[in-house]
Design a protein around this motif. Structure first.
Motif, short mmCIF file in Angstrom:
data_model
loop_
_atom_site.label_atom_id
_atom_site.label_comp_id
_atom_site.label_asym_id
_atom_site.label_seq_id
_atom_site.Cartn_x
_atom_site.Cartn_y
_atom_site.Cartn_z
N TYR A 6 0.82 -1.21 0.00
CA TYR A 6 0.00 0.00 0.00
C TYR A 6 0.85 1.26 0.00
CZ TYR A 6 -3.92 -2.99 1.04
OH TYR A 6 -4.88 -3.96 0.96
N ALA A 9 -3.23 7.40 -0.45
CA ALA A 9 -4.08 7.93 -1.52
C ALA A 9 -3.77 9.41 -1.73
CB ALA A 9 -5.55 7.74 -1.17
N VAL A 125 -4.07 3.17 -0.60
CA VAL A 125 -4.44 2.56 -1.88
C VAL A 125 -3.43 1.46 -2.19
CG1 VAL A 125 -5.63 4.55 -2.88
CG2 VAL A 125 -3.17 4.33 -3.18
#
Length: 198
Positions: A6, A9, A125
């Motif tokens: 990850y 974002a 994200v």
């Protein structure tokens, strides 16, 4: 360390007051070390007592204690990044000294804890593995080719024109490479094909 899956974002921040000192963690997603260092410069407050930071981008990492005792700031920030399983990120923790010394253990907890809480609260994200393709096409097929490749989340990162046509460099998710190559061959009826260049 297992590879993080990850990134963030968007940029985020988190502030804490710890024994009269103010700590502000700012985390920003980045693609390369140059961008990470530019973020450090941009978000650091020259009026603050310390601007300590760390980044991790794949296997590449760096950290800086900015005048705090060695190992009490930058390394705990890096450990917070790794502990949260995040990659492609830079975290700057700015401290405004409030008059009470925290000691080495207190500094480690303050810097690492503020960074970890900032990352814990951040929207994440998944990191998508990307690939690059290179291909030549004629002018007539360019617009259709670009439109059809956009459907596969591909972006043109470079194009150069000459008398015969266009040389394209494309970036797209790794998982769509086979589909993109087949689509390029279909659209051109086999006249052009894409090769990987990463």
């Amino acid at each position: 360390m297992s590879e993080a899956l990850y990134t963030l974002a968007t940029a985020c921040q988190h502030a804490e007051d710890i024994r009269k000192s103010r700590f502000l963690a700012q985390a920003v997603p980045v693609e390369d070390p140059e961008q990470a260092l530019a973020v450090v410069k941009a978000v650091s407050d020259p009026a603050a007592t310390h601007n300590c930071w760390a980044y991790r981008i794949g296997q590449d990492y760096r950290f800086n204690d900015d005048g705090e005792p060695g190992g009490t700031a930058g390394r705990p920030i890096l450990q917070a990044i790794e502990g949260q399983g995040i990659d492609r990120v830079v975290v700057v923790v700015t401290r405004w000294y409030g008059g009470i010394k925290l000691g080495a253990g207190g500094l480690v907890r303050a810097y690492g804890g503020t960074a970890a809480e900032c990352l814990r609260l951040a929207e994440r994200v998944p990191i998508v593995a990307m690939a690059r393709l290179q291909l030549r096409c004629d002018f007539a097929g360019l617009a259709l080719l670009k439109a059809r490749l956009r459907e596969l989340e591909a972006e043109v990162i470079d194009e150069s024109f000459d008398a015969e046509g266009v040389e394209l460099a494309i970036r797209l998710p790794e998982s769509r490479v086979g589909e993109a190559q087949a689509r390029i061959t279909d659209i051109s009826r086999g006249r052009y094909s894409a090769r990987r260049v990463d």
